[in-house]
Scaffold this active site. Structure first.
Site, mmCIF file in Angstrom:
data_model
loop_
_atom_site.group_PDB
_atom_site.id
_atom_site.type_symbol
_atom_site.label_atom_id
_atom_site.label_comp_id
_atom_site.label_asym_id
_atom_site.label_seq_id
_atom_site.Cartn_x
_atom_site.Cartn_y
_atom_site.Cartn_z
ATOM 1 N N TYR A 1 24.023 -17.284 -39.991
ATOM 2 C CA TYR A 1 23.686 -18.236 -41.056
ATOM 3 C C TYR A 1 24.881 -19.131 -41.359
ATOM 4 C CZ TYR A 1 22.158 -19.958 -45.630
ATOM 5 O OH TYR A 1 21.810 -20.757 -46.696
ATOM 6 N N SER B 1 25.512 -24.953 -47.298
ATOM 7 C CA SER B 1 25.864 -23.779 -48.100
ATOM 8 C C SER B 1 27.380 -23.660 -48.173
ATOM 9 C CB SER B 1 25.285 -22.509 -47.461
ATOM 10 O OG SER B 1 25.828 -21.342 -48.057
#
Length: 272
Positions: free
Chosen positions: A166, A153
């Protein structure tokens, strides 16, 4: 005279065996559909067999014979399910050429609010499972001189408020990509990662329990975080992954490739 027409991007994947984790929705589902259209044999994992079957049916409609698709129900928090995924893939196809570590989980939280239980779950699925699966399948990937693509990401590269754990997991995945790429390069195995920005998928709605309207508002706001003033689509990610998995990127390894519309460039949000 030989044709000057360019070869199909990702065309070298025809007939190869690709394991795509987290293939029941979002980026993983689109990867399955796209890889099917390229003629790959597919092992697909997901927690929900009903939605995984829907994706499989779509792959068949793309022209892939149903006997060339293996569905595996797996929860990647569980080491046993990761191990079974590797075993069933090799048992079915007797080889693997492409491993796409896409399965992931997302929860929000800052240093003041995040729980250690969330830390354990996110790192189990987003970091430990890709490591375990790559380790288990490395001998087979060495035999085929295969490729690994990790789905990371943009928040592995830049910080984002309230996505602490995350973001940490994706940064760890990026560094794991580089480390394993160096280790497996002498064996002819390439390992890369892609780092998408905000991609319109069900994970946000599912993770945060949002309504359709709230989800639409979230993605509308996220446009301001991208230099291109828009969010991305799953097909933009899947095409890049196919490129990284195929011979079209044959001299590329250890890279973390942004698919983020310039999100990583911005210090301040842009006006819309």
């Amino acid at each position: 005279m030989a044709s000057s027409a360019p070869a199909l991007l990702g065309g070298s994947l025809k007939g190869k065996v690709a394991l795509i984790t987290g293939a029941s929705s979002g980026i993983g589902a689109e990867m399955a559909r796209h890889f099917a259209s390229l003629g790959c044999r597919l092992a697909l994992t997901g927690r929900n067999m009903e939605t995984l079957q829907e994706v499989t049916n779509e792959c068949i409609r793309r022209g892939l014979d149903k006997n060339k698709i293996l569905m595996i129900q797996a929860d990647f928090e569980l080491e046993a399910d990761v191990k079974r995924t590797a075993e069933e893939t090799i048992q079915k196809f007797n080889q693997i050429d492409v491993l796409v570590n896409n399965a992931g989980v997302l929860t929000a939280g800052s240093v003041e609010t995040v729980s250690l239980e969330s830390f354990d779950k996110i790192f189990a699925v987003n970091v430990r499972a890709p490591l375990q699966l790559t380790q288990l399948l490395a001998p087979q990937l060495i035999k085929t001189k295969g490729t690994v693509v990790n789905v990371s990401s943009v928040v592995g590269k830049v910080s984002m408020p309230d996505f602490l754990i995350y973001s940490m997991s994706k940064t760890a995945l990026d560094h794991m990509t580089r480390s394993i790429a160096e280790e497996l390069a002498p064996h002819g195995v390439r390992v890369n990662a892609v780092n998408p920005g905000a991609i319109v998928t069900p994970i946000i709605k599912r993770s945060f329990g949002m309504t359709d309207e709230e989800t639409a508002q979230f993605f509308e706001k996220m446009k301001r975080n991208h230099a291109m003033r828009r969010t991305g689509t799953v097909d933009e990610v899947s095409r890049t992954i196919a490129f990284m998995a195929s011979n079209d990127s044959s001299f590329t390894t250890g890279e973390t490739v942004g698919i983020d519309g310039g999100c990583h460039l911005l210090v301040t949000k842009v006006p819309i």
